[in-house]
Structures are given as C-alpha cells and as structure tokens.
Design a protein around this motif. Structure first.
Motif, mmCIF file in Angstrom:
data_model
loop_
_atom_site.group_PDB
_atom_site.id
_atom_site.type_symbol
_atom_site.label_atom_id
_atom_site.label_comp_id
_atom_site.label_asym_id
_atom_site.label_seq_id
_atom_site.Cartn_x
_atom_site.Cartn_y
_atom_site.Cartn_z
ATOM 1 N N GLY A 189 -7.053 -21.114 -43.465
ATOM 2 C CA GLY A 189 -7.917 -21.880 -44.689
ATOM 3 C C GLY A 189 -7.215 -22.311 -45.839
ATOM 4 N N ALA A 190 -5.807 -22.382 -45.643
ATOM 5 C CA ALA A 190 -5.128 -22.518 -46.857
ATOM 6 C C ALA A 190 -4.579 -23.859 -46.959
ATOM 7 C CB ALA A 190 -3.898 -21.478 -46.896
ATOM 8 N N LEU A 191 -5.099 -24.681 -46.179
ATOM 9 C CA LEU A 191 -4.785 -26.147 -45.954
ATOM 10 C C LEU A 191 -6.140 -27.027 -45.658
ATOM 11 C CD1 LEU A 191 -2.578 -28.287 -46.089
ATOM 12 C CD2 LEU A 191 -2.071 -27.988 -43.764
ATOM 13 N N GLY A 192 -6.767 -27.525 -46.546
ATOM 14 C CA GLY A 192 -8.035 -28.337 -46.207
ATOM 15 C C GLY A 192 -9.118 -27.534 -46.217
ATOM 16 N N GLU A 193 -10.245 -27.741 -45.992
ATOM 17 C CA GLU A 193 -11.570 -27.014 -46.074
ATOM 18 C C GLU A 193 -11.155 -25.649 -45.394
ATOM 19 O OE1 GLU A 193 -16.290 -27.062 -46.191
ATOM 20 O OE2 GLU A 193 -14.936 -29.359 -45.883
ATOM 21 N N MET B 49 -5.714 -32.302 -37.659
ATOM 22 C CA MET B 49 -4.516 -32.741 -38.886
ATOM 23 C C MET B 49 -3.552 -33.074 -38.634
ATOM 24 S SD MET B 49 -4.243 -30.407 -42.380
ATOM 25 C CE MET B 49 -5.835 -30.376 -42.587
ATOM 26 N N ASP B 50 -2.983 -34.316 -39.270
ATOM 27 C CA ASP B 50 -1.773 -34.707 -38.704
ATOM 28 C C ASP B 50 -0.547 -34.102 -39.524
ATOM 29 O OD1 ASP B 50 0.429 -36.387 -38.029
ATOM 30 O OD2 ASP B 50 -0.760 -38.105 -38.518
ATOM 31 N N PHE B 51 -0.003 -33.102 -38.886
ATOM 32 C CA PHE B 51 0.751 -32.254 -39.746
ATOM 33 C C PHE B 51 2.141 -33.160 -39.960
ATOM 34 C CE2 PHE B 51 -1.320 -28.642 -37.261
ATOM 35 C CZ PHE B 51 -2.025 -28.173 -38.529
ATOM 36 N N ASP B 52 2.625 -34.064 -39.022
ATOM 37 C CA ASP B 52 3.650 -34.853 -39.135
ATOM 38 C C ASP B 52 3.394 -35.943 -40.268
ATOM 39 O OD1 ASP B 52 5.075 -33.778 -36.736
ATOM 40 O OD2 ASP B 52 4.197 -35.451 -35.336
ATOM 41 N N LEU C 102 -1.586 -27.859 -49.713
ATOM 42 C CA LEU C 102 -1.325 -26.486 -49.330
ATOM 43 C C LEU C 102 -1.519 -25.380 -50.675
ATOM 44 C CD1 LEU C 102 -0.185 -24.760 -46.949
ATOM 45 C CD2 LEU C 102 1.873 -25.227 -47.754
ATOM 46 N N ASP C 103 -2.207 -24.591 -50.233
ATOM 47 C CA ASP C 103 -2.560 -23.444 -51.037
ATOM 48 C C ASP C 103 -1.389 -22.244 -50.816
ATOM 49 O OD1 ASP C 103 -4.675 -24.664 -52.241
ATOM 50 O OD2 ASP C 103 -6.121 -23.474 -50.655
ATOM 51 N N ARG C 104 -1.311 -21.518 -51.875
ATOM 52 C CA ARG C 104 -0.230 -20.161 -51.597
ATOM 53 C C ARG C 104 -0.944 -19.498 -50.418
ATOM 54 N NH1 ARG C 104 -1.113 -15.201 -54.448
ATOM 55 N NH2 ARG C 104 1.064 -14.268 -54.924
#
Length: 772
Positions: free
Chosen positions: A280-284, A1-4, A35-37
C-alpha cells in the motif's frame, strides 16, 4: 499496475537511490511516480518500529522457539495477523522476520529467534507466520539466507557446506517461504562456500529467483553489503541501511561506465515497486481492518507453547495451599531474547504477579545469576543537550534504559546534539549499600544528588561492534542509600549522529543491598520447607543467550543448579519452571516433581504460567528441538570458526535423526494433562489417516506427528482437541519432498517406505507402508 512505465519516468539517479536505505529503517519516497516512503522494522516477536526505545511500546509475543513449540499453524497465522496490525499502527510496511535458520547446534546464540532443528517444521511454522503477516497487508523478509546458524564471527565467517545439506536442510525452509508467497528475503552476513551471501549469484539468482521463481525483493542484513559491482550483480536488491555505503554514487558510476547493466537496476526497482504496491505504498492502499486483542493472544500463545517435560502428577496444582516462589526470574521474568528480537511492551506480567493474584505466595530470591544489573525500575527523563548543555528536548522513559538506534525523537536536532543525560528520582526501599551501574560504551558521568560517583570511559571488548548495544560492558559503583529518602540519579553520555543516523544506547542499572549468595540460598530453602509447594523459576541471562555471540556451554548460569537441588531436598513437591529460549542441561530433572519449559514467554508470562500451573489451560507445547542431557551428547557441539571457516562436516546429520545416544528429551516430546491412545493408521497413496482417543478424564490437546521417507524425518503433523473418551481421526498429506534426496538434483527414492505416527520421535506406536 504498469511498473515498466513507472520505471521509464525515473532517471538513473532516482533508481539507484531506491536501492539504498534513506536512513536506518526506510527507503526514500519518489513522489514523481506516487511512491511513498517504505518503512521496515525488526521483529520477530513484535514490531519495534523506527524508534528503538521504550517510549514507543509494542505487544511482545513469545519467542519463535515458543511459537514452534505450539506446532499450531492456525495459531501462528493469527499471531502473524496481530503483528500486521501492530505494524500498520506504527506505519511499518515490512517486518524483518521470520528467522528460518536451523538449530544446527544447541550452542547457537540466536537459537531462541529460530524455530526448530527440523527443516519441515521450520518451514510450516514459518509459512504460517508469513501468511498471517502478509494477509494483514504487511511484507515479510524470511532470514537469514542462508546457513547463518551461529553467531561467532558472523560478519566474516565462511560456511563450508555440501549442496546436499544445503538443499535437504538449510534451503528447504526458504523454499517453503517462496511457495507461501513471501514478499521479501534477507541475505545473511556470512559467506557460503567462499562467497558472501550478498554477492552469491549462484544461490540468490540461480536458486532463489530463477529456480524457485521468487518475485519479491532481496534486502541485505544491515551493513552486509560491502561491495559495489559484486553485490549488485549477485542478486541483492536493497542495501540497508543508508544512504552512505558502497552503492549510491559508486553504483551509479558503475552503471554509467557499463560495468553493471542498467537492466539489472531496472529489475531491482521493479521488485521494489511490486513490494510497494503489495503493502500500500504505491497507489491506493488496500483496506485492512482487524481488532485483535494483543494481550489476550500473547497469553494464549504462551500457554500453547509451554512444554511440560516431566510431571509426577503434581500438575495441575489442586488446592496448592502456600507456594514458595523462588528465583530472580520469578520477580523479573526474561520474556524475550536480545538484539533485533527486542521490543518494549507497555506491561510485563511476572510469575510473582501472576501467581500472587491466584494463591498465597511467599517469594525468595535464592540466587541471582545475572551478570549485569537490571535497569533502574522507575521512570526517568532523557534530556538531549547541545554543546553548551542547553536542553534541546526532553523525553520520558519508563526505566533507566536510554536507547535510540537509527533515529532520534522527531523534536531533537541531530546536528546540534552533543550529549544525552538520563535523570531519575529514585527512593529506595532498603537502607544499605546499593549497587549502581552504567552499561554502554564510551565516556560516562554518573552522579548521585549532584555528586560524581563515576567519570570515565567504558571500552568495548571483542570485535563485534553490535555488542555495544547487544551485550554492552558495565561499570559498577557502590552507593550507601537510606530507605524512604529520594535521590536524584543521572548519567551523561556524549551523543550525536553519523551520516544522519543516531546511536544512543546505555543503561543506568540498580540492585538493592544483598546479604550474599549463601544467605539468599539459605533463605530460599527455609521458605520452601515451610510451604506446601515450591516453584523455582530458573533462567538463562542476556549474557548467555542473545544476538552477537554463541553459548560456551548449556549450563544454567550462576548457582541455579545448586539452588534447585537444595530446594528439592527441602520440599519434594518442587516444580521447576525453565525460562530459556534454547536447551539447558538439567542434572536435577529426575529429582523434582515437574519440569515446565516456558521458553521466552512474552509479556504475559506470569498470567500464562498461572493458567497452566492451576490447570485453567493445558501446557500445549511439544519440543521443536531435541534437548541433550549434556552438551557433548549432541550431534554438533562446536560453532567456533577455524581459520575463518565453519565446516558443516556432519552433512545432513543434525537434529534428532543424528542422535546416537539417548537425549534428555526427544524432538516432539511434551506432556499434557490427559492421556491418549494411538488406535490405528491407514495409508491411501500419500494420504495418511491416524485415529487417536483421549483416554483421560479432562479435555486435552495432542500433536499427532508423522515421520516418513529415506531420512525418517518429520513429514506431517496435526493438532487435535478432544473431550474425554472422544476419538479423532486426522489426515496428513505427505509431501513429495519427504521421499526425495538431493543427488545433483532431486531424486525420488522409489519403493516401499515405512510411515510412523505417534507423539514424538521416540514414541511412534503406529506404522504402515507406503509405496512410492
């Protein structure tokens, strides 16, 4: 995943928001980047979740000292998988555990929450814990980084410690956690050599992140961040809790004015996003499935951690006949420590219940060392009231304990909340003067059948605000009650929210009428003399071992030593079960038939005790810390700051290598129900092979321990199982660090070193030489 790329889509305000708690236990969601909690929860023996209340039960494993006493990394890894399963069930992404601080002194109040006096054993058990939890898709935050090895003045104390001691002892378990792939680390409250740990760029940036290559996130202990720029530049990534505090708008202003580079903020956001992806709070979210029987595993871990210190052959009990079971902890076992280590299991098996299902048991209290009364042992209802006394919501609780820290139940309007009333219908079994109590801080009104029996304010002594729920003061009243008649008891306490967070914590306590300690003692002696075997369960109390304070001494509280001597004099077949998370003095140890240490054994305490006493399971534990005969014999006997400082002037001389006399029981000691011979040792490079044989008449387990290096410390170990007559060969790979010392950098001590193997530090019959 491209965090930048994700970070480029956030403005500075959103990035700053992500670095501070949205509330007591979570980081805010950012829907614009998916982004989830992110939810955190205390451990380490279970997963409490966001509700600090018995209304949300959890599996309660044995204490960390018991985990370490197993010396079984595979078992600890399985425990970690169970904790991950519990965390996912409760919607928790990050477990605030394990605690890696060392047993520098037996007076440390949170001794039970740490693993060992030895940095290598701490690191190996801690790594297994981290690996198990994270294999289950849940993050860990090994804590408290670093030198947070006592509780007195923990918020402000400055630890003065040499770099050699830091590197060889206190940092070493954290270095092992980074190698194990930990996804988080928690910084401590204390300072180290003049700099508070949330601002300690030398250790957090220089050592943890740069030298060790740690790629996880660094979260503060709760309220430990007390500055804006120094903490932001010191390496801490997340300040908890929130949203109020020294970051937020203050940090945003510091960035806009150029006092904190935005690149520093971006690095922290990057670390949080990496954590979110992992859990698992960012993406699937990755698919994590497990079906671990928590009750069964809690029981297994308890038996594996039980440590048999002495045994004249009475154990295991064969055809025990009648058993005199004695002690307050036999009826109400202390199964866990307090503070952040507390969870609320939906069942606790006491020794009285566990043994009573297996044999004819006669119970006697003997003596009650507890300072505070136990919570009223019946269901109650918590009513949340507004200013007019209107009920906003009602919630059942299983006992007389009301506790919501951080968050209220979702159906309670915190803006309107003004008070909480705990109401219970209690029917006593005895007629006489019953003791009722309120434990907590602030104004309280206690009524019995509508009549006020206490209306006043309980003040908080001392300077640690956490004591309000870790070790609250108590007010008692005496109330006459008649057996068989129901009474309505209620306690009302003002309540509300501050900065969106709740703090409700008080207990309605109760004790039956008592004939007095002397009469109780005499009754216990009489019962013991009339039974075939006496089992005394001796325990520490929450006033002796808990978070927020250190121990004053190592004596069992109350008159328990006197009780044990009296029972042993009445019945020579007396087994003492020590229910404590850390060392206690045992002046009667030579006068009883057996001493079995159960630590804080978790929710299956009584079932596991029955398994071990009756021989269904072998006591598998070995001491992770040396137990002194008396406090003054230990290498480090003070944890009290002077002028705001604690000086680690013993340098690296803590634990078993530092002993000049003979303790009660050495590091690594523990007996089983069979016997072993240590047959041979062979060394090939830094690979050590040890052959051991089960020379007894029943299957058994043994912990083979290997010591080496210039300090003569533990360098490897393995747990073996064997049938009678069976020989097992174990192989231990000695780490390079075992032969290194810190001298402005790691230096390998070249030459010949003695490698020793055996069953404890004091029993090492095999030796060989290794050339480095």
């Amino acid at each position: 995943m491209d965090f930048d790329e994700l970070i480029s889509r956030l403005d500075l305000t959103d990035k700053i928001r992500l670095l501070t708690g949205a509330d007591m236990w979570s980081l805010p969601p950012l829907p614009q980047i998916g982004l989830d909690r992110l939810v955190m929860s205390d451990g380490p023996i279970g997963v409490r979740g966001e509700q600090w209340t018995a209304a949300d039960p959890s599996i309660a494993l044995p204490s960390p000292t018991a985990l370490a006493a197993t010396w079984d990394v595979d078992l600890v890894r399985r425990a970690g998988l169970l904790l991950a399963q519990e965390a996912r069930r409760k919607g928790v992404h990050v477990l605030l555990a394990p605690t890696l601080n060392l047993h520098r002194s037996p007076l440390g109040g949170r001794h039970f929450e740490c693993f060992s006096e030895d940095p290598y054993l701490t690191g190996e058990i801690g790594a297994a814990y981290v690996e198990g939890v994270q294999e289950g898709g849940v993050g860990t935050t090994p804590k408290h980084f670093v030198a947070n090895d006592f509780e007195t003045d923990r918020f402000t104390v400055d630890v003065q410690v040499s770099e050699r001691a830091l590197r060889e002892l206190y940092l070493r378990p954290f270095e092992r956690m980074v190698a194990a792939g930990a996804w988080g680390v928690m910084t401590a409250y204390n300072s180290v050599n003049g700099t508070t740990m949330t601002e300690h760029a030398e250790l957090v940036h220089g050592v943890l992140k740069d030298e060790w290559g740690f790629d996880g996130f660094v979260v503060s202990d709760w309220t430990a961040v007390r500055s804006t720029e120094p903490a932001a530049m010191g390496g801490t990534d997340v300040a908890m809790p929130g949203p109020s505090g020294p970051w937020g708008e203050l940090l945003e202003t510091a960035v806009r004015e150029g006092r904190v580079p935005e690149s520093v903020i971006d690095d922290r956001v990057h670390r949080i996003l990496r954590l979110a992806e992992r859990v698992g709070a960012l993406g699937e979210a990755p698919v994590r499935s497990s079906d671990i029987d928590g009750v069964a595993l809690a029981r297994e871990v308890a038996t594996r951690g039980f440590t048999l210190l002495t045994n004249d052959g009475i154990l295991p009990l064969r055809a025990p006949g009648t058993i005199a079971l004695i002690g307050s902890a036999a009826r109400e076992a202390r199964v866990m420590g307090g503070g952040s280590a507390q969870v609320f299991p939906d069942r606790i098996v006491s020794p009285l219940q566990g043994l009573g299902e297996r044999a004819e048991v006669r119970y006697a209290l003997g003596t009650d060392p507890r300072v505070r009364l136990s919570p009223l042992p019946c269901p109650a209802t918590a009513r949340f009231l507004d200013e007019e006394g209107t009920v906003l919501a009602e919630h059942p609780v299983p006992t007389g304990e009301a506790r919501w820290v951080g968050q209220l139940p979702p159906d309670v309007d915190g803006e309107r909340l003004r008070a909480v009333r705990l109401v219970a219908a209690y029917t006593p079994e005895e007629t006489g003067e019953h003791q009722l109590s309120v434990a907590g801080v602030g104004p309280f009104t206690l009524t019995v059948d509508g009549e006020t029996v206490f209306d006043g304010t309980i003040d908080l002594p001392g300077g640690d605000p956490a004591a309000a729920f870790l070790s609250p003061p108590e007010h008692r009243v005496s109330v006459p009650m008649t057996s068989g008649r129901p009474y309505e008891l209620s306690v009302t306490h003002p309540a509300g929210t501050f900065a969106g967070m709740a703090f409700v914590s008080f207990t309605l306590g109760h004790a039956d009428p008592s004939p007095g300690e002397d009469a109780l003692m005499a009754e216990a002696v009489r019962v013991a003399s009339e039974c075939d075997v006496a089992v005394v369960v001796a325990a520490t109390t929450p006033e002796v071992e808990s978070e927020g304070f250190d121990r004053a001494d190592l004596r069992l509280p109350g008159r328990q030593d006197e009780l044990i001597r009296a029972v042993a004099a009445a019945n020579p077949r007396t087994v003492v079960v020590v229910n404590a998370g850390s060392p206690v003095e045992m002046p009667w140890a030579d006068d009883v038939a057996a001493v079995l240490l159960t630590w804080f054994p978790g929710q299956e305490a009584g079932a596991a005790l029955a398994d071990v006493l009756f021989g269904d399971a072998e006591p598998g534990g070995r001491l992770p810390t040396t137990w002194p005969r008396a406090l003054q014999d230990a290498p480090v006997t003070t944890v009290t700051p002077r002028d705001g400082k604690v000086v680690y002037d013993e340098d690296v001389l803590i634990g078993y290598p530092a002993w000049k006399g003979t303790p009660a029981f050495w590091f690594g000691h523990g007996l089983g129900y069979t016997t072993w011979s240590y047959d041979s040792i062979a060394v090939d490079g830094t690979t050590v092979s040890v052959a051991v044989t089960n020379t007894g008449t029943r299957p058994g387990r043994e912990v083979v321990q290997v010591y080496a290096g210039p300090r003569g410390r533990l360098a490897g170990f393995d747990v073996v199982e064997a049938e009678p007559g069976q020989t097992i060969i174990i192989t231990v790979f000695l780490p390079e660090r075992a032969f290194q010392v810190w001298e402005d950098g790691w230096r390998t001590v070249e030459g010949e070193h003695t490698v020793r193997a055996g069953s404890s530090f004091a029993d090492l019959p095999l030796s060989a030489m290794v050339k480095i």
